[in-house]
Motif scaffolding. Sequence first.
Motif, PDB file in Angstrom:
ATOM      1  N   LEU A 183       0.851  -1.303  -0.076  1.00 38.33           N
ATOM      2  CA  LEU A 183      -0.070  -0.002   0.049  1.00 38.33           C
ATOM      3  C   LEU A 183       0.744   1.348   0.016  1.00 38.33           C
ATOM      4  O   LEU A 183       0.518   2.208  -0.758  1.00 38.33           O
ATOM      5  N   THR A 242      -6.694   5.375 -10.368  1.00 36.24           N
ATOM      6  CA  THR A 242      -5.694   5.561  -9.327  1.00 36.24           C
ATOM      7  C   THR A 242      -4.420   5.584 -10.193  1.00 36.24           C
ATOM      8  O   THR A 242      -3.375   6.288  -9.789  1.00 36.24           O
ATOM      9  N   ASP A 277      -3.244  12.985   0.512  1.00 31.70           N
ATOM     10  CA  ASP A 277      -4.410  12.649   0.836  1.00 31.70           C
ATOM     11  C   ASP A 277      -5.350  12.003  -0.348  1.00 31.70           C
ATOM     12  O   ASP A 277      -6.177  10.887  -0.306  1.00 31.70           O
ATOM     13  N   TYR A 310      -4.263   8.469  -0.962  1.00 31.26           N
ATOM     14  CA  TYR A 310      -4.513   7.425  -0.057  1.00 31.26           C
ATOM     15  C   TYR A 310      -5.927   7.262  -0.285  1.00 31.26           C
ATOM     16  O   TYR A 310      -6.563   6.059  -0.105  1.00 31.26           O
ATOM     17  N   ALA A 311      -7.065   8.246  -0.617  1.00 31.98           N
ATOM     18  CA  ALA A 311      -8.170   8.239  -0.647  1.00 31.98           C
ATOM     19  C   ALA A 311      -8.645   7.041  -1.787  1.00 31.98           C
ATOM     20  O   ALA A 311      -9.450   6.267  -1.815  1.00 31.98           O
ATOM     21  N   HIS A 312      -7.987   7.231  -2.748  1.00 30.69           N
ATOM     22  CA  HIS A 312      -8.025   6.317  -4.045  1.00 30.69           C
ATOM     23  C   HIS A 312      -7.746   5.042  -3.725  1.00 30.69           C
ATOM     24  O   HIS A 312      -8.571   3.936  -3.921  1.00 30.69           O
ATOM     25  N   ARG A 371      -7.666   3.521  -0.567  1.00 30.91           N
ATOM     26  CA  ARG A 371      -8.681   3.237   0.259  1.00 30.91           C
ATOM     27  C   ARG A 371      -9.805   2.643  -0.440  1.00 30.91           C
ATOM     28  O   ARG A 371     -10.334   1.561  -0.089  1.00 30.91           O
ATOM     29  N   THR A 372     -10.128   3.331  -1.570  1.00 33.36           N
ATOM     30  CA  THR A 372     -11.440   3.061  -2.227  1.00 33.36           C
ATOM     31  C   THR A 372     -11.021   1.604  -3.077  1.00 33.36           C
ATOM     32  O   THR A 372     -11.967   0.882  -3.310  1.00 33.36           O
ATOM     33  N   GLY A 374      -9.266  -0.473  -2.153  1.00 32.52           N
ATOM     34  CA  GLY A 374      -9.465  -1.793  -1.145  1.00 32.52           C
ATOM     35  C   GLY A 374     -10.809  -2.079  -0.934  1.00 32.52           C
ATOM     36  O   GLY A 374     -11.218  -3.323  -0.899  1.00 32.52           O
ATOM     37  N   GLU A 375     -11.712  -1.207  -0.907  1.00 30.75           N
ATOM     38  CA  GLU A 375     -13.233  -1.301  -0.747  1.00 30.75           C
ATOM     39  C   GLU A 375     -13.842  -1.772  -1.874  1.00 30.75           C
ATOM     40  O   GLU A 375     -14.480  -2.800  -1.639  1.00 30.75           O
TER      41      GLU A 375
END
Length: 169
Positions: A65, A125, A135, A138-140, A142-143, A145-146
């Motif tokens: 990550l 991404t 930020d 990391y937001a991308h 995290r998305t 992963g979701e």
Amino acid sequence: MKIDWTAIAAGIALFIWIADKFQRSRERSATRRLLAQIMTSPIGNARLEVVKIRFGLAENGAEQLQDLASSRDARVDFWDQVKSLNVDLPPQFYDKADIFDSSTTRTLALALSAVNELRSIVRMTSELAASATDDEVYAHIRTVGEKVVAADAALEHAFDELIRVGRVS
């Protein structure tokens, strides 16, 4: 006593119509089971690919990550891995998509949508500009992963649904 031939003809026509309806119902049921059995393979293969991606992310954990967050090349490599992810449904599905009930059709649509969302977010991404803030990156990630988890769950549910529909009683 006079015989009403019109009523007799109508009765015969009604009998033929009912017999034909039951025959078509059996044929549609057999076609539905066969198509579900054929479709388990592409859905199962897509799920295996998503599971590989999921475990690849989980296995390397924070290290991968962090690599994805810090390196555009790593994000592009990850996109190269994910872009081959596709659900290749047989052409019969598109010809006979209405053969499944609404629950099965909805489950398949959700699985296809989840795979497309995963591909889209990974592509976005990988295309993040070098000027993107931490930020945003990391937001991308995290998305991503979701979406991997969501695609895995949706494909699992679709696979189970196809197994249920394709089961021969």
